[in-house]
Motif scaffolding. Sequence first.
Motif: not given
Length: 364
Positions: A22, A25, A180, A238-239, A303, A306, A308, A315
């Motif tokens: 995204s 993101e 998610t 995610h990170c 979450t 996140w 895309s 968000a």
Amino acid sequence: MTDMSTVSTPASSPAKAPSPLSMFEFWPGWIFYTPVVMYWIMMGLRYGDLSLPTAANPRIETGGLCGESKSSILNMAGETARRWIAPYTLVETGHNDTARAIQAMDHAGLGFPVVLKPDIGCNGTGVKLVADAGALAQALATFPRHVSLMLQRLIPYSHEVGIFYIRHPDEAHGRITSMTYKEVPLLVGDGRSTVEELLHADPRTRLVPQIYIPRLRGRLADVPAKGEALPLVFTGNHCKGAIFHDCTADVTPELEARIDAIMHDIPDFHFGRIDVKAESAAALLRGEKFEIIEINGVGSEATHIWDSRTTLRDAYAAQFMHYRETFRIGAKKRKAGWKPSGAMTMLRCWLRQRRLLASYPMND
């Protein structure tokens, strides 16, 4: 439904190939979260207490905003909830910690492999997959001394999912506001290309190679065999490189009822995310065959943002809605006699967590 990466879309929506990332993101955190912090301050001024959300889960330190012990939340589970939580135990690093860890595992009925992770942490920092006693000794040695670590059974299911749950204290039942699916990205060998070449050829990983290269540094020159799959991350964060898919539309009454029953068995828990692994998507949606990895409080987020395909507007709408709910719940708990943590306690816990995170090794 058998594949949770197949996300439900409205029938009227035209088919569209998803973008690898995204727009926002992987923005720097200070850019993305500045409007969220400003919204939090605005709500704090409105309710007269910046720390009011910490009263949403008043039995957890800071309500689970920061610095809380993962095991302390799981320890509150009653008989109903405990049946759904993957078994775990604790060990403190220091003298003879490997022997003490194995003894604690034996007492808890745990065998190898196990997942080793900090009891105070976030975003998967320091999480290790430990295969045997030798690997356990090596992993323990990478942590600073006198740090509390969890050893948890490796759940034998492949579908990792984050489920966000909210229940107001004056409501009989809670609801799932976000779900998610967490996908582990894979590189598939062709028998000719190196790991680094495959990384830069993949449509998604080539856009954020800095996330994966540090973890793969020892294997960048390897040439995987044709068809060999190389997972790029172990933790579903995610990170750290996991891929997230919004499956909120797939939530069923059966799953919502199961999660509600479990969370009712965590005293005064009203707001947070439950991370689980399930045998299959179909089983999860029936409210069956899943195990809880951990339960996160006020500091967790929905979450699905996140994914895309999520727009920046959606968000922020999700972020604002969820934090607005923490203030509303916190206000009701305050009225019932519970006290928020206070700004100084929040700051002290955040600083402690920040120091600990900086001292942990890289996750698997």
